[in-house]
Enzyme design. Structure first.
Site, mmCIF file in Angstrom:
data_model
loop_
_atom_site.group_PDB
_atom_site.id
_atom_site.type_symbol
_atom_site.label_atom_id
_atom_site.label_comp_id
_atom_site.label_asym_id
_atom_site.label_seq_id
_atom_site.Cartn_x
_atom_site.Cartn_y
_atom_site.Cartn_z
ATOM 1 N N SER A 121 0.796 -1.344 -0.164
ATOM 2 C CA SER A 121 0.010 0.115 0.062
ATOM 3 C C SER A 121 0.841 1.200 0.171
ATOM 4 C CB SER A 121 -0.844 -0.136 1.245
ATOM 5 O OG SER A 121 -0.303 -0.203 2.253
ATOM 6 N N HIS A 140 -5.497 -3.413 -3.073
ATOM 7 C CA HIS A 140 -4.908 -2.244 -4.312
ATOM 8 C C HIS A 140 -4.528 -2.982 -5.594
ATOM 9 C CE1 HIS A 140 -4.295 0.814 -1.222
ATOM 10 N NE2 HIS A 140 -4.008 0.133 -0.333
ATOM 11 N N LYS A 182 -12.347 0.337 -2.854
ATOM 12 C CA LYS A 182 -11.199 1.128 -3.611
ATOM 13 C C LYS A 182 -11.741 1.049 -4.989
ATOM 14 C CE LYS A 182 -7.731 0.281 0.100
ATOM 15 N NZ LYS A 182 -8.493 -0.295 0.864
#
Ligand code: WAQ
Ligand code: MG
Length: 651
Positions: A441, A469, A500
């Site tokens: 991250s 991610h 996300k």
């Protein structure tokens, strides 16, 4: 009932030069008089600046009818991390107040440092109006009118907040004062404020660097000569009692305890926060007034967002909003219960099927957040006799999941498969888990999945990756880490988030039927949480659908990353990334903070990341891109970033 004004001033006359130590004033009733005189004396005699050799206590009677009663200004707090950010906030309020010569006001600021009183500045002519310029104009004869508790606390030592609120309330209640700006002299006190009748008392949590003794006050004046005379008279002579809202719950009492070392159960918390501030580690929030897009509104300004996890720009997508609105009509807002009791709707089941299909797995399970997923999965799948192998740069939720597990945890060097294998061998374990972020991250690098899976198979361990991610970001069609390495179906436990790229909220895990059934029964964060609302689930459903049917979004994001890295490289910065997270090395924590602050000022929302999130002395600016950033925006941002880094390095 008559009252008395008490004024205390303590100083050191040592060597003939009078040196100010502390001063305070109160307006109290006759019964309270003796008590407060002795308290102020105590305050004078026990100041951190030293013992005074001269204490002046002046007592004057005040008639009730002379007293002006005012309600304390309403208080709001704006969290800022740097002086630059703080100044942006001050600027935005000055603008809202219709004040034009803002730069001139800021440059007058330094002249206030040496003054004991405030600068009185004409906002139209920019003339200084204090009768005595070296001393400034002092506001006196004011106190708070409130419960005994708060007063007692407030008298035991300097309470920056209460005293400032009283002063500001008095000052801005004069019709010729448009606003007051203030920064404390106290080197450890970086919170300042801008006060006005219109917007109240706005605390700004960072208006100067920690450790700086430079403070001052500016009263911004608008009016004619008659108003000026009246204003000065009012500030210096009018007796004002300010009625404070609420009680000691306001927090200031705790601060007093800290200053005076009194017994106070909040002491340690306050102290720990102060310590955090001193070390430049204090975290604050930036409050936005817009949806999460490539452009956001912050403090009344348009900012280019270079920090969001909304990688595919799906937080404000029309089709998702329309579908979600329809679902809200049909299903309402809350889920009303845990998944295993009353909280599961048809939508929850459909979403889990969709995630499993998207990731090519038998089944999936949705948790309320990615954090809850990791702290639910890891303790559930790791028994006492197991060993967990965890990458040293794994996300905090993985670390906490490991801590909660009964199994022993062994941390291996970042993405270092040789170190991992050595540690597996040394441990002599027969079962357990290897867990890693898929995309890390902070650095934006990608796990060595082939290496990790090979070792898991070789030693009979479970493999788990966190695709927070990675999903929607890497792989030809945005399916994540396995697709990126062309290793579909190789990992035992695929965990990720819906918050996300997917643009909604929640965490998920997918894998075999056995795994999912086991987690439904043993995953504590799953079992004991109220289910996500149908609205959130609907948003995630639509988000996944868009990821599946519009893979060009991920490709555009990847294209943007290549373009942005190229632009930065052209500017001479050594930057590279294969994910949407792009670390730009600065090094020094202070300089990184400074650069981020300056970029904020230029309209770029990009955070500095520093120790302990990254190693000491390796602070970075961390850019995160979205598929909908334009080439022009990224090119301009790259130029601004490079220029700003150069500037701060030259400081
Ligand atoms: N009248 C006019 N100016 C004053 C006065 C006064 N009575 N007292 C102080 N000043 C000026 C003077 O120039 C000081 O150098 C400067 O203000 C700062 O004074 O919500 O502690 O006493 O937590 O250091 C703000 C609290 C604290 C913010 C302000 O000011 C919050 C503070 P200090
Ligand atoms: Mg000062």
């Amino acid at each position: 009932m008559d009252r008395y004004s008490i004024k205390m001033r303590a100083s050191n006359q040592d060597g003939g030069r009078s040196h100010h130590i502390s001063g305070a004033e109160k307006i109290v009733s006759e019964e309270e008089l003796e008590l407060y005189v002795s308290r102020l004396l105590k305050r004078a005699m026990h100041h951190s600046k030293g013992k005074p050799d001269f204490v002046n206590i002046k007592i004057e009677a005040v008639k009730e009818e002379e007293i002006l009663h005012l309600n304390a200004l309403p208080v709001t707090t704006v969290e800022t991390e740097t002086e630059e950010e703080g100044r942006i906030v001050v600027r935005s309020y000055l603008e809202k107040l219709g004040i034009v010569h803002i730069d001139e006001i800021f440059s007058a600021w330094t002249q206030t440092y040496s003054m004991r009183g405030a600068m009185l500045l004409d906002i139209e002519t920019l003339k200084r109006l204090e009768p005595d310029r070296s001393r400034g104009v002092r506001t006196t004869y004011m106190d708070m009118e409130t419960g005994e508790e708060t007063r007692r606390a407030a008298c035991s030592g300097k309470n920056h907040f209460n005293e400032a609120l009283v002063l500001a309330t008095k000052v801005v209640n004069h019709p010729a004062i448009a606003a007051e700006i203030c920064i404390s002299d106290d080197p450890d006190y970086v919170t300042g404020y801008i006060a006005s009748k219109k917007f109240g008392y706005v605390r700004i949590t960072n208006l100067k660097p920690m450790g700086s003794p430079n403070g001052g006050r500016i009263f911004l004046f608008r009016g004619d000569d008659a108003a000026l005379a009246d204003c000065i008279d009012y500030l210096q002579k009018k007796k004002v009692l300010v009625h404070m809202p609420g009680s000691r719950q306001n927090g200031p009492a705790a601060e007093d305890g800290r200053k005076q070392g009194e017994t106070n159960k909040w002491n340690w918390m306050e102290e720990s926060l102060q310590e955090w501030k001193r070390r430049d580690l204090y975290r604050t929030m930036k409050v936005l007034d817009s949806p999460q897009n490539t452009h956001v509104r912050w403090n009344g300004r348009d900012m280019l967002m270079l920090a969001s996890n909304a990688y595919l720009d799906l937080c404000n997508e029309e089709r998702i909003k329309a579908y979600t609105a329809k679902i809200m009509e049909e299903y309402g807002t809350g889920s009303g219960g845990a998944r295993l009791t009353t909280g599961t709707t048809r939508l929850h089941m459909e979403l889990e099927e969709a995630i499993a299909r998207f990731k090519g797995r038998e089944a999936a399970l949705v948790f309320n957040t990615g954090f809850a997923a990791n702290t639910g999965i890891i303790p559930a799948v790791c028994r006492e006799q197991d060993v967990i192998f965890s990458d040293e740069l794994n996300h905090a939720s993985i670390i906490d999941g490991c801590r909660q597990a009964k199994a022993r945890t062994i941390v291996y060097r970042h993405n270092d498969m040789a170190d991992l294998e050595e540690k597996i061998r040394e441990s002599g374990c027969e079962s357990g888990l290897i867990v890693s972020d898929a995309v890390f991250s902070m650095d934006g690098d990608i796990v060595n999945l082939p290496g990790l899976v090979r070792l898991a198979e070789k030693y009979g361990l479970f493999s788990m990756i966190d695709e927070a991610h990675a999903t929607g970001v890497i792989g030809e069609t945005g399916r994540g880490c396995e697709e990126y390495f062309h290793m579909e179906g190789s990992c035992d436990i695929l965990m990720g988030t819906l918050s996300k790229a997917v643009g909604a909220e929640g965490g998920y895990v997918c894998g075999s039927h056995t795994l999912i059934e086991y987690l439904k029964n043993k995953g504590r964060s799953f079992i004991f949480s109220t289910a996500l609302s149908p609205v959130t689930i609907a948003a995630a459903q639509k988000g996944i659908e868009i990821l599946e049917t519009e893979p060009h979004r991920s490709r555009q994001l990847q294209e943007n990353v290549r373009w942005f890295c190229t632009c930065l490289q052209k500017q001479g910065l050594n930057v590279h990334s294969d994910t949407a997270i792009i670390p730009i090395r600065v090094g020094d924590e202070g300089k990184a903070m400074e650069a981020a602050g300056r970029l904020m000022e230029q309209g770029y929302f990009i955070p500095a990341i520093r120790y302990p999130t990254v190693k000491k002395g390796e602070a970075i600016l961390r850019a995160a891109l979205m598929s909908s950033h334009t080439r022009e925006e990224l090119e301009a941002a790259a130029a601004a970033i490079a220029r700003t880094i150069d500037e701060v390095k030259a400081l």
